[in-house]
Motif scaffolding. Structure first.
Motif, PDB file in Angstrom:
ATOM      1  N   GLY A 199       1.023  -1.194   0.012  1.00 30.56           N
ATOM      2  CA  GLY A 199      -0.060  -0.060  -0.096  1.00 30.56           C
ATOM      3  C   GLY A 199       0.975   1.154  -0.101  1.00 30.56           C
ATOM      4  O   GLY A 199       0.503   2.219  -0.824  1.00 30.56           O
ATOM      5  N   VAL A 205      -4.485   2.909   0.712  1.00 32.50           N
ATOM      6  CA  VAL A 205      -4.909   2.481   1.977  1.00 32.50           C
ATOM      7  C   VAL A 205      -5.164   1.239   2.012  1.00 32.50           C
ATOM      8  O   VAL A 205      -6.079   0.523   1.382  1.00 32.50           O
ATOM      9  CB  VAL A 205      -5.927   3.448   2.568  1.00 32.50           C
ATOM     10  CG1 VAL A 205      -6.377   2.953   3.874  1.00 32.50           C
ATOM     11  CG2 VAL A 205      -5.564   4.824   2.587  1.00 32.50           C
ATOM     12  N   THR A 206      -4.624   0.276   2.821  1.00 29.23           N
ATOM     13  CA  THR A 206      -4.839  -1.058   3.116  1.00 29.23           C
ATOM     14  C   THR A 206      -5.735  -1.460   4.155  1.00 29.23           C
ATOM     15  O   THR A 206      -5.927  -0.551   5.301  1.00 29.23           O
ATOM     16  CB  THR A 206      -3.600  -1.822   3.298  1.00 29.23           C
ATOM     17  OG1 THR A 206      -2.814  -1.608   4.279  1.00 29.23           O
ATOM     18  CG2 THR A 206      -2.819  -1.719   1.859  1.00 29.23           C
ATOM     19  N   LYS A 348     -11.782  10.414   2.349  1.00 31.96           N
ATOM     20  CA  LYS A 348     -10.915   9.550   1.734  1.00 31.96           C
ATOM     21  C   LYS A 348      -9.620  10.196   1.345  1.00 31.96           C
ATOM     22  O   LYS A 348      -8.737   9.573   1.708  1.00 31.96           O
ATOM     23  CB  LYS A 348     -11.502   8.933   0.415  1.00 31.96           C
ATOM     24  CG  LYS A 348     -13.035   8.111   0.897  1.00 31.96           C
ATOM     25  CD  LYS A 348     -13.307   7.438  -0.490  1.00 31.96           C
ATOM     26  CE  LYS A 348     -14.354   6.354  -0.173  1.00 31.96           C
ATOM     27  NZ  LYS A 348     -15.118   5.931  -1.289  1.00 31.96           N
ATOM     28  N   ARG A 351      -7.675  10.897   4.468  1.00 33.64           N
ATOM     29  CA  ARG A 351      -7.039   9.615   5.243  1.00 33.64           C
ATOM     30  C   ARG A 351      -5.994   9.016   4.543  1.00 33.64           C
ATOM     31  O   ARG A 351      -5.178   8.322   5.066  1.00 33.64           O
ATOM     32  CB  ARG A 351      -8.076   8.618   5.210  1.00 33.64           C
ATOM     33  CG  ARG A 351      -8.245   7.386   5.892  1.00 33.64           C
ATOM     34  CD  ARG A 351      -9.325   6.257   5.856  1.00 33.64           C
ATOM     35  NE  ARG A 351      -9.508   5.755   4.583  1.00 33.64           N
ATOM     36  CZ  ARG A 351     -10.454   4.829   4.178  1.00 33.64           C
ATOM     37  NH1 ARG A 351     -10.873   4.290   5.266  1.00 33.64           N
ATOM     38  NH2 ARG A 351     -10.709   4.543   2.904  1.00 33.64           N
ATOM     39  N   LYS A 352      -6.152   9.152   3.019  1.00 32.77           N
ATOM     40  CA  LYS A 352      -4.902   8.480   2.338  1.00 32.77           C
ATOM     41  C   LYS A 352      -3.742   9.087   2.517  1.00 32.77           C
ATOM     42  O   LYS A 352      -2.698   8.675   2.698  1.00 32.77           O
ATOM     43  CB  LYS A 352      -5.355   8.510   0.840  1.00 32.77           C
ATOM     44  CG  LYS A 352      -4.269   8.049  -0.006  1.00 32.77           C
ATOM     45  CD  LYS A 352      -4.629   8.108  -1.551  1.00 32.77           C
ATOM     46  CE  LYS A 352      -3.514   7.664  -2.430  1.00 32.77           C
ATOM     47  NZ  LYS A 352      -3.840   7.668  -3.925  1.00 32.77           N
ATOM     48  N   TYR A 355      -2.270   8.502   6.046  1.00 31.25           N
ATOM     49  CA  TYR A 355      -2.041   6.997   6.079  1.00 31.25           C
ATOM     50  C   TYR A 355      -0.549   6.890   5.273  1.00 31.25           C
ATOM     51  O   TYR A 355       0.235   6.159   6.037  1.00 31.25           O
ATOM     52  CB  TYR A 355      -2.871   6.076   5.248  1.00 31.25           C
ATOM     53  CG  TYR A 355      -2.489   4.667   4.856  1.00 31.25           C
ATOM     54  CD1 TYR A 355      -2.803   3.491   5.741  1.00 31.25           C
ATOM     55  CD2 TYR A 355      -1.998   4.492   3.888  1.00 31.25           C
ATOM     56  CE1 TYR A 355      -2.212   2.240   5.700  1.00 31.25           C
ATOM     57  CE2 TYR A 355      -1.618   3.024   3.748  1.00 31.25           C
ATOM     58  CZ  TYR A 355      -1.710   2.044   4.491  1.00 31.25           C
ATOM     59  OH  TYR A 355      -1.335   0.782   4.064  1.00 31.25           O
ATOM     60  N   ASN A 359       3.017   5.680   7.456  1.00 26.53           N
ATOM     61  CA  ASN A 359       3.386   4.507   7.357  1.00 26.53           C
ATOM     62  C   ASN A 359       4.695   4.565   6.246  1.00 26.53           C
ATOM     63  O   ASN A 359       5.314   3.205   6.210  1.00 26.53           O
ATOM     64  CB  ASN A 359       2.541   3.458   6.897  1.00 26.53           C
ATOM     65  CG  ASN A 359       1.369   3.168   7.604  1.00 26.53           C
ATOM     66  OD1 ASN A 359       1.725   2.639   8.718  1.00 26.53           O
ATOM     67  ND2 ASN A 359       0.221   3.604   7.361  1.00 26.53           N
TER      68      ASN A 359
END
Length: 362
Positions: A199, A205-206, A348, A351-352, A355, A359
Motif C-alpha cells: 500500500g 490505503v490497506t 478519503k 485519510r490516504k 496513512y 506508514n
C-alpha cells in the motif's frame, strides 16, 4: 412478487445467486457477514411458478453526522439483464427499504459490460445516474478488469495460451524455489505486513489484518489465502522460510476472483506474483469455473501511465479486457447526496494522505 430473504429462504437465495451467470460473491450472504458494520437486506423476485428469478442484496450504512443512510447493491442485481419487469420489482422493493432506513441514495455497480447499452438506457430511464471515472480506482468496485474465460480448458491448455514472457516467469519462480502454500489465519499477520508494504509503495490505503482474518472465517471454503515462500540462507548455514508475497482469492458460483495481492519490496526477482496467479487460476479450473477474474486495472492505458506495469502484468495471462457500465446512483435526496458525497471524497483523500505519511518508511 418480491419478498425479503429470511432464515427459511436463505439457502434457496444462495443457490440461485451461485447458480446464475451474473452471480457474484458481493451479492452473497457470506459477504454480508464480512461487512459487519452494515445492515443487510436481500430481496427476491419470484415468477409465476414460485421460483426465484431475480435477487438484489443491499448493504445499508448510516452516514455519521448526517442521520441518513447509504444503500449499496454491490455487483447487483442478479437476474437476466433484459428482464426489465423483474428489475422494476426489485428496485421498487429497494425503495421501500430506503424509506425505512432514511437512505439518500441506492448505489449499484452491476456485473454488466459497458457494451450492453440497452441496460444502461433502461437504468437511465428508471432514474439512475451514471457516474464517470474509474480510471483512478475511485469507484467502490473496479470499473475495468481483466477476465480469463476458462471455457473448460485444461491447465496445460491455459498455460499454453499465456504470453510467452508470462509462462517464462511462472516457470522461473518455480526454478528459483518459490513455493506457494494455502495458509490459514496463522499467516494473516505476515500477509498484513506485506499488504502495508504494498500500500505504501503503490499509494493506497490497506485493510487491517483483522479484516483478512475475518474474511477467512466468514467466507469459509469460498476464500483462500495463498502465500509465496522462499528458503532464505542464514549465517549459520541453515535456511529459514520467508514469505515474499501473498494473495487472497474468493471462489463463488462459476467464478474465482483475485481480491487482494501483496508483495515485499525485495525478492521481486523471484517472480512470486506470477506463480500466485497461476495457483489461483488452477483453483478456478479445479472448481470447474467459467471465469477467473483478475479484478481492477486503471483502464486500457498506454506505456506512459504510472500503472501500466499492472495492466501489462494482467494482460500477460491473455484474459479479456472488460469495462463494466460503472457505478450508478439512484438519488433519493439531492441535498443530502451532494453534501455526503463531497464530504466522503474529502475524507478519503485526507485519510490516504495521513496513512501514507504515517506508514512511509515502515
Amino acid at each position: 412478487m418480491t419478498e425479503l430473504i429470511n432464515e427459511t429462504t436463505l439457502a434457496e437465495y444462495e443457490a440461485f445467486v451461485q447458480g446464475h451467470p451474473k452471480g457474484n460473491f458481493a451479492q452473497s450472504s457470506y459477504w454480508a457477514k464480512q461487512k459487519s458494520a452494515w445492515t443487510w437486506r436481500a430481496i427476491a423476485c419470484r415468477g409465476e411458478d414460485g421460483a426465484i428469478k431475480g435477487t438484489l442484496s443491499l448493504l445499508i450504512r448510516k452516514m455519521p453526522g448526517f442521520g441518513r443512510a447509504m444503500m449499496y447493491a454491490s455487483r447487483g442485481p442478479v437476474c437476466d439483464i433484459d428482464d426489465y419487469k423483474t428489475m422494476d420489482e426489485l428496485f421498487a422493493k429497494a425503495k421501500e427499504i430506503a424509506k425505512e432506513f432514511k437512505a439518500y441514495v441506492i448505489k449499484i455497480d452491476p456485473d454488466i459490460p459497458s457494451s450492453e447499452t440497452a441496460f444502461t438506457d433502461y437504468m437511465t430511464r428508471y432514474g439512475f445516474e451514471l457516474k464517470s471515472g474509474g480510471e483512478k480506482f475511485e469507484a467502490i468496485q473496479p470499473r475495468y478488469v481483466f477476465r480469463l474465460y476458462l471455457n473448460g480448458r485444461t491447465e496445460d491448455e491455459l498455460l499454453a495460451s499465456f504470453h510467452q514472457k508470462t509462462r517464462y516467469n511462472i516457470r522461473l519462480a518455480m526454478r528459483k524455489g518459490v513455493k506457494v502454500e494455502i495458509c490459514g489465519k496463522e499467516m494473516v499477520p505476515e500477509f498484513g505486513r506485506l499488504m502495508l508494504t504494498t500500500g505504501v509503495r503503490d499509494g493506497f490505503v490497506t485493510r487491517q489484518p483483522e479484516y483478512f482474518a475475518d474474511m477467512l472465517d466468514n467466507l469459509g471454503e469460498h476464500a483462500r489465502l495463498y502465500m509465496a515462500f522462499i528458503d532464505e540462507p542464514q549465517e549459520d548455514g541453515t535456511t529459514k522460510k520467508k514469505a515474499i508475497a501473498g494473495t487472497l482469492a474468493i471462489w463463488y458460483g462459476d467464478k474465482v476472483w483475485y481480491l487482494y495481492g501483496a508483495s515485499s519490496n525485495e525478492d521481486r526477482n523471484y517472480m512470486p506474483n506470477y506463480l500466485l496467479q497461476w495457483e489461483m487460476i488452477r483453483w478456478a479450473v479445479e472448481k470447474n469455473c467459467r471465469v477467473y477474474d483478475f479484478r481492477g486495472v486503471p483502464g486500457d492505458v498506454g506505456e506512459d501511465h504510472p500503472l501500466y506495469g499492472l495492466v501489462k502484468f494482467k494482460r500477460g495471462f491473455n484474459g479479456d479486457y472488460t469495462e463494466f457500465v460503472g457505478e450508478m446512483d439512484l438519488v433519493l435526496d439531492r441535498l443530502a447526496y451532494t453534501a455526503i458525497e463531497k464530504s466522503t471524497a474529502l475524507f478519503k483523500d485526507a485519510r490516504k494522505a495521513v496513512y501514507l505519511i504515517k506508514n512511509r518508511g515502515k
